[in-house]
Design a protein around this motif. Structure first.
Motif, short mmCIF file in Angstrom:
data_model
loop_
_atom_site.label_atom_id
_atom_site.label_comp_id
_atom_site.label_asym_id
_atom_site.label_seq_id
_atom_site.Cartn_x
_atom_site.Cartn_y
_atom_site.Cartn_z
N LEU A 161 -6.26 -5.67 8.56
CA LEU A 161 -4.94 -6.35 9.10
C LEU A 161 -4.33 -5.39 10.70
O LEU A 161 -4.40 -3.63 10.32
N ALA A 162 -4.52 -5.36 11.76
CA ALA A 162 -4.61 -4.39 12.53
C ALA A 162 -2.38 -3.66 12.39
O ALA A 162 -2.48 -2.50 12.43
N ILE A 163 -1.88 -4.54 11.74
CA ILE A 163 -0.30 -4.36 11.92
C ILE A 163 -0.02 -3.40 10.08
O ILE A 163 1.07 -2.66 10.59
N ALA A 164 -1.31 -3.29 9.22
CA ALA A 164 -0.92 -2.76 8.22
C ALA A 164 -1.91 -1.32 8.70
O ALA A 164 -1.86 -0.49 7.72
N CYS A 165 -2.47 -0.70 9.63
CA CYS A 165 -2.62 0.20 10.04
C CYS A 165 -1.59 0.86 10.75
O CYS A 165 -1.88 2.75 11.39
N GLU A 166 -0.66 0.52 11.28
CA GLU A 166 0.09 1.06 11.71
C GLU A 166 1.00 2.95 10.51
O GLU A 166 0.62 2.95 9.43
N ARG A 167 1.15 3.55 11.12
CA ARG A 167 1.67 5.43 10.93
C ARG A 167 0.17 5.82 9.96
O ARG A 167 -0.12 6.52 9.15
N ARG A 168 -1.20 5.16 10.70
CA ARG A 168 -2.76 5.76 9.83
C ARG A 168 -3.32 6.13 11.05
O ARG A 168 -3.01 5.58 12.41
N GLU A 169 -3.85 6.79 11.12
CA GLU A 169 -4.80 7.19 11.89
C GLU A 169 -6.81 6.43 12.04
O GLU A 169 -6.96 6.56 10.93
N ASN A 191 0.54 -1.41 0.39
CA ASN A 191 -0.17 0.11 0.09
C ASN A 191 0.58 1.17 0.10
O ASN A 191 0.28 2.39 -0.07
N ASP A 192 2.15 1.19 0.16
CA ASP A 192 2.77 2.34 0.48
C ASP A 192 3.55 2.44 -1.22
O ASP A 192 4.50 3.83 -0.92
N LEU A 232 -7.81 -5.27 12.44
CA LEU A 232 -7.98 -3.88 13.50
C LEU A 232 -9.51 -4.34 14.15
O LEU A 232 -9.48 -4.02 15.03
N LEU A 233 -10.33 -5.06 14.05
CA LEU A 233 -10.93 -5.43 14.40
C LEU A 233 -11.31 -6.20 15.85
O LEU A 233 -11.59 -6.00 16.77
N ASP A 234 -10.55 -7.09 15.55
CA ASP A 234 -9.97 -7.18 16.80
C ASP A 234 -9.12 -7.28 18.05
O ASP A 234 -9.23 -7.39 18.70
N ALA A 235 -8.33 -6.88 16.81
CA ALA A 235 -6.84 -5.67 18.17
C ALA A 235 -7.75 -4.46 18.86
O ALA A 235 -7.61 -4.33 19.85
N GLU A 290 5.53 -6.30 17.95
CA GLU A 290 5.22 -4.95 17.97
C GLU A 290 4.35 -4.51 17.43
O GLU A 290 4.52 -3.96 16.02
N VAL A 291 3.05 -3.84 17.51
CA VAL A 291 2.45 -2.83 16.37
C VAL A 291 1.99 -1.38 17.13
O VAL A 291 1.96 -1.48 18.17
N TRP A 292 2.72 -1.06 16.47
CA TRP A 292 1.80 0.74 16.83
C TRP A 292 0.85 1.20 16.52
O TRP A 292 0.57 1.12 14.77
#
Lengths: 330, 179, 749
Positions: B86-94, A52-53, B46-49, B26-28
């Motif tokens: 996926l939650a991990i794909a949402c890093e750096r996103r709001e 996606n990047d 992301l839903l389950d996270a 580790e996922v922020w």
């Protein structure tokens, strides 16, 4: 979902190199197909490579009045892009009639073309499916197959291709631009979607790791009027039972040029060339529209519950042509 | 009867990407303006996270396959389905969820309008409806009722409060404050 | 005086629901929670020959794999009795994983427990189970020749056969007969929240179950029976329920399995069904066929009705939804025969599905009435009016209340029915043929059989808490009960807090069959009126009260202030009295004993449905353009929520009519479209604006406040109204639900 690992890449070369090198990996774009099929064990990569990047979201106007659409552009942003609305309303309409607003915000154009069939047997790993697991048979053939294809089927598979966008692209003779280890190539969209024949598991000519980077959409024929017409049980948020992409130019009551493609009734986005040939140069009348539609559906094969689709496809073709013909039905 | 994906036979091509997982990584995540550090497997949606790790259970699980809209949240301001993300794909996103919609104790006008118009019954699809409805206005897809009907059709409501949902959206669009 | 009841109070749980803070049964934060995942049999008729859980057990995070080989046996099997009875209410007379037999596809054959949901779900795919299979029986067509006539249906509550008069003579003598066969696809409830139970045992063996259910007590008593644990040791919490529509009316095995899994792993366990499992784990509306014959005089007056129904049920239970109840009594005719027939197949026991029975039975009845109207050239509304009965034709008893005539007339007026050209295919707008249709709605008034209780407590500051163990599954019950409590006690709405949702509270039977509001309002009303009598009694006995010595019957209360009816200046507030007397609170229990079966009245709810459709016959499309429903549900407690529920019911009817069908793959015995992408329910774009109205009727038989309920009646008759409108638009008479695009394509163009 089985355990998976995850990588994120920032350029096309790395993306292609990474996935090519790892046979157990797959690209992750919008995720609407990938995550869905991972969860039900239909797709089983061990590693997802998040693309996606990658800088593949631009929508550009081409000098031939066509468009170049980045593979990672989302369905909604393409559909509502002024250039697309202006130059390719057929593409815009087809996109907006697909999925739901949320899914259209997620799903990429490249992913849309690579989405898998909604055949419920394909999606159920406990049943026979030649597309999912070659050689196991086809549970749909004599099963609950109201939604299944009547055109382009084989004795191996009758799964319907689900994309609306692809139907419009097939009508417009678009090209799929892909990049792989062997470099960049352009694949005419009508060669991109492979009918099931004896290998229903092979749906497109891309190598593992080869990535769709753009779709180039030529303009509709000069002076033509286009329409995407989709018929379904529910008013929205449903795959097509039958759909028609049409671009028609009529002069002096005669069909000068016509592009016609069908969705929801075939194993691939179906270019209706028999109907096109029959209509071109003929008077734009309902009678001729109907005759051409029947001609196109002549090779259709019904199985069990999907016989109605033959008649439905014919009528949808006629309705679409009537709607875009200058004087409507005659 | 799973399809076979054979384990990797390495080829001499560059595979330079960092591999994370399949175990906990580790996922922020930035959710409703707050940063959260999670230790999760990459397969976690992301839903389950949100629901199981962050106790943000306002986002609902209805089908877990993109067919109902109950899990609608915003990622970078766009309404999306968190079940297929996926939650991990949402890093750096709001990420914004229903819990982040009100302004402190003051409900968002759409939340207030849903109450005023009785635009829900059981309430389970409601957070998703509201996240869609607010996005809908921002997108400019509430010009008329047919526009609203189409652009709200990605959110099933089995109690069928649909006409009232449309009323609530019209109210907010037109700057009315409920009954 | 009832200033609050009948008003339009916004849902008091609205804020929690719109802000995401409402916690449903799978959302309660519990430390050390483990996750259970069910495995359903992929085959419908089989014996399990081998189980290999080794790989699953070794998979990361797995705590246990339970199968019939190691799951403890249940203590007992309670019989199937609708949850309205107030007893244990298992959805079927069966508990899975007790032996190696598979009776239906999706039957639970294993439970996998792990530390995270992802790990449990993946481990579930690693359990290898081998089956010795036999071809299944899953279609009506396959059982019709072996069908039998049951003694009783519906958990033994209803007879399998009902007759009055002489049906043969009645039909023979009829001047006009309409006879038709009606087919119904199976339907699934599909609430957006899948059924979920979270189970937690404490250190002394007490169990808490967070369960989405229409009545917490039903889960408590059912789990107690299966587990062999006293009900007193089980607390069930059901604060919010994300829709039910009957899927959570009975107690299905997953609730007990969650408790068993939690006991096995020594940790709290959440067990959530996934969407596919919602199609096999909590019942459905059965596939069925109805054969209906109407006999009438030339003027349309009915003289005889024969109504036979064939249903597909499970191996264990004689279940048919009761489709023959309303058609038997809505009109006044002397000769009737209703017979249920059942066939057993490899399918789970069907269950209540919104407007159980009447949603299908009234489609048949009211479609046939439309045919009769056309046959004899009488307007469809007029035909109904001619046949309306002032008494229950089955018993001759008067109705407790009816309102059917008023509903028909008011509906016709709101819809603009007058002057309708009855001929089909007369209106066209572009590609759309336009038609209108109507139907009568009716639903039997059901009553709980056991006492219904609530507790009311007033504090010395005048605030009031009222408790009853109801579930809030979207009906607005807690908001309505707040109104009932306020009026009964004579206080303002904002002084009252109503709390429900768990079994520590006074017992209220599960809210099913539209009986919930009637039962709960009766108990709440009696609790607050008892409290009020106590308080007034305290005042008139208190020398320091301005009301000292007054006749309690002469005291009225408004806004929390007691006063003499004739001398409003003489009085004081509850609060002032309690504070003066140094009494912290006063409490009372309401205990409503429902009337016995034979109350000397027919008890039924009536209404009328009107619909306008557009049919694009060439493309097979049917779109409902508008709907009007008028109902007589007795006392309406909260107009706002009641109208919403009626509207939702009408749109449910739309779904049943045009979209909803679960299709069986007869080869495998599995549902072929068990997802929300493939089982179509209406979306926003399918749903027209709906006009809902209610007519007032005087009702004082059914319960203290005269509440008949609104949960089901909105659905009933919609299918016929739409089907009749499709006929009016196209000339095609649909006798099969849903009315598919395919049918219109082949029949109506």
């Amino acid at each position: 979902m089985r355990p998976i690992s995850y990588s994120r890449v920032a350029d096309v070369g790395t993306a292609v190199g990474t996935v090519t090198a790892d046979p157990a990996s797959a690209f992750l774009a919008g995720g609407t197909t990938q995550v869905d099929l991972l969860r039900i064990y239909v797709e089983q990569p061990r590693r997802l490579v998040d693309i996606n990047d990658l800088p593949l979201r631009d929508i550009e106007e081409l000098p031939n009045r066509g468009l170049r659409i980045g593979a990672l552009a989302r369905m909604n942003e393409v559909a509502e892009h002024p250039s697309v609305i202006d130059r390719s309303p057929l593409v815009s309409q087809a996109l907006l009639l697909g999925a739901s607003p949320q899914l259209r915000n997620m799903a990429s154009i490249g992913g849309n073309l690579l989405q898998r069939t909604r055949c419920t047997y394909f999606r159920d790993v406990s049943t026979a499916c030649n597309k999912r697991t070659p050689g196991t048979g086809c549970a749909a053939m004599d099963g609950v197959n109201r939604g299944h294809a009547v055109l382009g089927t084989s004795d191996q598979c009758i799964a319907t291709h689900p994309s609306d966008l692809a139907v419009a692209l097939v009508a417009l003779d678009a090209d799929v631009i892909a990049e792989g280890q062997r470099g960049r190539r352009s694949i005419p969209v009508h060669e991109f979607f492979l009918p099931p024949e004896d290998t229903p598991d092979i749906e497109h000519p891309l190598d593992h790791g080869e990535l769709i980077v753009d779709v180039e959409v030529p303009p509709a024929p000069d002076g033509s009027t286009s329409l995407y017409l989709k018929v379904r049980d529910r008013e929205s948020y449903e795959f097509a039972l039958a759909s028609v992409a049409v671009a028609l130019r009529v002069e002096g009551g005669m069909v000068v040029e016509v592009r016609l493609a069908l969705g929801g009734v075939a194993t691939v986005p179906w270019r209706a060339r028999r109907a096109e040939r029959m209509l071109t140069g003929q008077p734009a009348t309902t009678e001729n529209f109907a005759a051409a539609a029947r001609e196109e559906l002549a090779p259709a094969v019904a199985r069990g519950m999907n016989g109605f689709k033959i008649e439905l496809a014919c009528r949808t073709i006629v309705r679409a042509l009537e709607t875009v013909a200058p004087d409507g039905a005659r | 009867m799973r399809s076979n994906t054979q384990a990797s036979a390495r080829v001499e091509t560059p595979d330079t990407a960092v591999v994370r997982g399949p175990g906990d990584v580790e996922v922020w995540l930035s959710v409703n303006g707050a940063a959260h550090r999670l230790a999760i497997e990459p397969r976690v949606s992301l839903l389950d996270a949100l629901r199981d790790r962050l106790e943000l259970t306002g986002t609902k699980k209805g089908c877990n396959q993109g067919a109902c809209g109950a899990c609608t949240v915003w990622v970078d301001g766009e309404r999306v389905l968190s079940c297929l993300t996926l939650a991990i794909a949402c890093e750096r996103r709001e990420v914004r969820t229903i819990e982040g919609l009100a302004d402190g104790q003051t409900l968002h006008p759409m939340q207030a309008a849903f109450i005023a118009r009785d635009a829900f019954q059981c309430g389970y699809c409601t957070p998703g409806q509201i996240m869609s409805a607010v996005a809908l206005l921002k997108e400019g897809h509430a010009k008329d009722d047919s526009d609203i009907r189409e652009w709200m059709s990605g959110n099933l409501c089995r109690c069928a409060a649909y006409p009232h949902i449309r009323s609530a959206i019209r109210d907010v669009r037109d700057g009315k404050t409920g009954d | 005086m009832s200033p609050a009841i009948g008003g339009t109070l916004a849902r008091l749980d609205g804020r929690a629901k719109v802000s995401g803070s409402a916690r449903y049964s799978g959302e309660v934060p519990i430390p050390h929670l483990a996750h259970a995942v069910l495995i359903g049999a992929p085959v419908a008729n089989a014996r399990i020959t081998a189980v290999d859980a080794t790989e699953a057990e070794q998979s990361a995070g797995v705590l246990a794999v339970l199968t019939h080989l190691n799951l403890p046996k249940v203590a007992m099997q309670p019989s199937l009795l609708p949850s309205l009875a107030g007893l244990a209410a298992p959805g079927h007379t069966f508990f899975p994983m007790q032996d190696d037999t598979v009776h239906y596809a999706g039957q639970h054959v294993a439970v996998v427990v792990a530390d995270t949901l992802e790990r449990a779900e993946h481990a579930a795919t690693l359990v290898r189970i081998d089956y010795d299979t036999t071809p299944p029986v899953t279609l009506l067509e396959e059982i019709k020749d072996q069908a039998y006539e049951p003694q009783k249906i519906f958990g033994g509550l209803l007879p399998g056969r009902q007759v009055r008069g002489d049906i043969e003579a009645g039909l023979r003598d009829a001047e006009v007969r309409v006879e038709a066969m009606y087919e119904f696809a199976a339907n699934h409830h599909n609430p957006i929240e899948p059924s979920t139970t979270t189970a937690a045992w404490d250190e002394v063996g007490r169990l808490t179950l967070y369960d989405g259910i229409q009545g917490p007590t039903s889960t408590q008593l059912t789990a107690a029976a299966f587990l062999g644990v006293p009900p007193a040791q089980i607390r069930v919490v059901s604060n919010y329920v994300g829709g039910s529509f009957g899927s959570k009316a009975m107690v299905w095995p997953h609730a007990t399995l969650a408790a068993m899994a939690a006991r096995h792993v020594g940790r709290p366990v959440r067990l959530a069904l996934n969407r596919e499992q919602m199609f096999t784990s909590c019942g459905h509306r059965e596939q069925q066929r109805q054969h209906l014959t109407l006999g009438a005089r030339a003027d349309g007056k009915l003289v005889a009705v024969r109504h036979h129904k064939l249903s597909l049920t499970s191996h264990f239970d004689d279940w048919a939804e009761p489709s023959l109840q309303s058609p038997a009594i809505i009109y006044d005719y002397p000769n009737y025969e209703g017979i249920y027939r059942l066939g057993r197949g490899n399918i789970n026991t069907p269950t209540f599905t919104r407007a159980p029975g009447e949603a299908t039975g009234m489609f048949a009845m009211e479609s046939a009435m439309d045919e009769l109207a056309e046959r004899i050239g009488v307007d469809p509304v007029e035909l109904r009016l001619r046949n309306c009965s002032d008494t229950d034709p089955a018993t001759g008893d008067p109705w407790s209340s009816s309102g059917l005539r008023e509903c028909l007339e008011r509906g016709a007026e709101l819809f603009g029915w007058a002057g309708r050209d009855p001929r089909p295919r007369q209106r066209r707008e572009g590609n759309w043929l336009i038609g209108t249709g109507m139907a009568t709605a009716a639903y039997p008034h059901a009553q709980p059989v056991n006492p219904q209780r609530a507790r009311a407590r007033i504090y010395s500051d005048g605030s009031v808490i009222v408790e009853a163990g109801v579930s809030e599954f979207g009906t607005g019950i807690s908001t309505a009960m707040t109104l009932v409590a306020a009026d009964g006690l004579g206080v303002t709405v904002d002084q009252v807090r109503f709390a429900g949702g768990n079994t520590d509270m006074p017992n209220i039977t599960a809210a099913v069959g539209s009986a919930g509001a009637g039962a709960a309002s009766a108990a709440v009303h009696l609790s607050v009126t008892a409290l009020r009598e106590q308080l007034i009694g305290m005042a008139v006995a208190d020398e320091q009260s301005p009301l000292h010595g007054a006749d309690p019957a002469a005291v009225v209360v408004e806004g929390g202030r007691m006063a003499l009816r004739d001398r409003p200046d003489a009085g004081e507030t509850y609060s002032a009295m309690l504070q003066r007397k140094l009494v912290p609170d006063v409490e009372a229990i309401g205990n409503w004993i429902p009337p016995a079966q034979d109350v000397g009245h027919g008890m039924h709810t009536f209404g009328a449905q009107f619909a306008e459709v557009g049919v694009d016959a060439e493309l097979g499309l049917i779109r409902v353009r508008r709907m009007v429903g008028v109902f007589a549900p007795g006392r309406v407690l909260n107009r706002r929520t009641a109208h919403s529920q009626l509207m939702g019911g009408m749109l449910w009817g739309l779904g049943q009519t045009l979209l909803e069908a679960t299709r069986m793959d007869a080869r495998s015995g599995r549902w072929a479209n068990a997802s929300l992408a493939d089982y179509l329910v209406p979306v926003n774009a399918d749903s027209p604006d709906v006009v809902v109205d209610t007519v007032e009727v005087h009702e004082n038989v059914v319960n203290p406040l005269g509440v008949k309920g609104v949960g089901e009646i909105g659905v009933v008759g919609v299918a016929a109204a739409i089907g009749n409108a499709v006929y009016h638009a196209t000339g095609y008479r649909a006798r099969s639900l849903p009315i598919a695009l395919d049918d219109i394509l082949s029949q109506a163009s």
